[in-house]
Design a protein around this motif. Structure first.
Motif, mmCIF file in Angstrom:
data_model
loop_
_atom_site.group_PDB
_atom_site.id
_atom_site.type_symbol
_atom_site.label_atom_id
_atom_site.label_comp_id
_atom_site.label_asym_id
_atom_site.label_seq_id
_atom_site.Cartn_x
_atom_site.Cartn_y
_atom_site.Cartn_z
ATOM 1 N N TRP A 160 37.106 43.551 41.394
ATOM 2 C CA TRP A 160 37.525 44.324 42.799
ATOM 3 C C TRP A 160 36.716 45.387 43.126
ATOM 4 C CZ3 TRP A 160 41.102 43.922 46.781
ATOM 5 C CH2 TRP A 160 41.070 45.303 47.534
ATOM 6 N N PHE A 161 36.284 46.273 42.106
ATOM 7 C CA PHE A 161 35.531 47.454 42.461
ATOM 8 C C PHE A 161 33.920 46.980 42.573
ATOM 9 C CE2 PHE A 161 38.766 49.441 40.078
ATOM 10 C CZ PHE A 161 39.128 50.423 41.010
ATOM 11 N N THR A 162 33.519 45.859 42.087
ATOM 12 C CA THR A 162 31.981 45.530 42.335
ATOM 13 C C THR A 162 32.051 44.405 43.283
ATOM 14 O OG1 THR A 162 32.456 43.772 40.487
ATOM 15 C CG2 THR A 162 31.442 45.793 39.581
ATOM 16 N N ASN A 163 33.019 44.225 44.163
ATOM 17 C CA ASN A 163 33.112 43.338 45.225
ATOM 18 C C ASN A 163 32.820 41.964 44.968
ATOM 19 O OD1 ASN A 163 33.863 43.184 48.000
ATOM 20 N ND2 ASN A 163 31.675 43.291 48.710
ATOM 21 N N TYR A 164 33.231 41.523 43.623
ATOM 22 C CA TYR A 164 33.262 39.971 43.567
ATOM 23 C C TYR A 164 34.523 39.454 44.039
ATOM 24 C CZ TYR A 164 29.364 40.819 40.109
ATOM 25 O OH TYR A 164 28.103 41.111 39.866
ATOM 26 N N ILE A 165 34.945 39.676 45.185
ATOM 27 C CA ILE A 165 36.095 39.422 45.505
ATOM 28 C C ILE A 165 36.513 37.548 45.843
ATOM 29 C CG2 ILE A 165 37.846 39.235 47.608
ATOM 30 C CD1 ILE A 165 37.549 42.001 45.878
ATOM 31 N N ARG A 166 35.231 37.212 46.342
ATOM 32 C CA ARG A 166 35.183 35.706 46.562
ATOM 33 C C ARG A 166 35.141 34.894 45.431
ATOM 34 N NH1 ARG A 166 30.698 34.798 51.348
ATOM 35 N NH2 ARG A 166 31.833 35.869 52.902
ATOM 36 N N ALA A 167 34.474 35.308 44.119
ATOM 37 C CA ALA A 167 34.593 34.771 42.870
ATOM 38 C C ALA A 167 36.071 35.012 42.462
ATOM 39 C CB ALA A 167 33.532 35.162 42.229
ATOM 40 N N GLY A 168 36.517 36.233 42.496
ATOM 41 C CA GLY A 168 37.704 36.620 41.823
ATOM 42 C C GLY A 168 39.017 35.797 42.269
ATOM 43 N N THR A 169 39.021 35.564 43.672
ATOM 44 C CA THR A 169 39.751 34.865 44.015
ATOM 45 C C THR A 169 39.788 33.316 43.849
ATOM 46 O OG1 THR A 169 38.790 34.443 46.253
ATOM 47 C CG2 THR A 169 40.439 36.068 46.251
ATOM 48 N N LEU A 170 38.692 32.606 43.513
ATOM 49 C CA LEU A 170 38.369 31.777 42.833
ATOM 50 C C LEU A 170 39.007 31.401 41.622
ATOM 51 C CD1 LEU A 170 34.825 30.458 44.300
ATOM 52 C CD2 LEU A 170 37.204 29.384 44.896
ATOM 53 N N ILE A 171 38.555 32.403 40.589
ATOM 54 C CA ILE A 171 38.982 32.466 39.459
ATOM 55 C C ILE A 171 40.607 32.498 39.196
ATOM 56 C CG2 ILE A 171 38.786 33.678 37.098
ATOM 57 C CD1 ILE A 171 35.646 34.032 38.135
ATOM 58 N N MET A 172 41.108 33.457 39.768
ATOM 59 C CA MET A 172 42.331 33.692 39.683
ATOM 60 C C MET A 172 43.313 32.513 40.195
ATOM 61 S SD MET A 172 43.204 37.614 40.880
ATOM 62 C CE MET A 172 42.662 37.460 42.406
ATOM 63 N N ALA A 173 42.854 31.623 41.243
ATOM 64 C CA ALA A 173 43.791 30.619 41.458
ATOM 65 C C ALA A 173 43.389 29.464 40.459
ATOM 66 C CB ALA A 173 43.072 29.943 42.744
#
Length: 139
Positions: A123-136
């Motif tokens: 979240w803090f490093t703005n890896y939002i796109r990668a984060g949503t993929l990994i969480m899903a």
């Protein structure tokens, strides 16, 4: 020796110890409720995650994940997905003391803390796109 001191037969003392030991074990109903609750959350989180990212270009082409990084806009659906996932892992961390005690208690604590750190870092490093993929993927 214990049976003599208590005035009970050996069989009664054995029965008492067996009952006492089994009191600490969770019932099948309690185990079922906990497993059902987690299954329900992970199923809903997976469906919500797919709904959030299935129409995004980075779901199909991973090069799109990094396009425009570090300045990428965040959609409200991504915000809520992150908020719900992070809240769930915080709640697991706080409720682990009252849940069914397991042999891997320490490992669960480490897992929940690591997950919270990873979600917060992305979240803090703005890896939002990668984060949503990994969480899903992990749900």
């Amino acid at each position: 020796m214990l049976s003599k001191k208590s005035g009970c037969t050996v069989r009664q003392v054995e029965r008492w110890f067996r009952r006492r030991r089994n009191q600490d074990r969770p019932s099948l109903l309690k185990k079922f409720r906990e497993a059902s609750w987690r299954f329900t959350f992970y199923l809903i989180a997976f469906i919500a995650g797919m709904a959030v990212i299935v129409d995004k270009p980075w779901f199909y082409d991973l090069r799109e994940v990094w396009k425009g990084y570090p300045i990428q806009s965040m959609l409200p659906s991504q915000y809520w997905y992150y908020t719900i996932e992070l809240s769930f892992y915080w709640s697991l961390l706080f409720s682990i003391a009252s849940d069914v005690k397991r042999k891997d208690f320490k490992e669960q604590i480490i897992h929940h803390v690591a997950t919270i750190i990873l979600i917060s870092f992305s979240w803090f490093t703005n890896y939002i796109r990668a984060g949503t993929l990994i969480m899903a993927l992990h749900d």
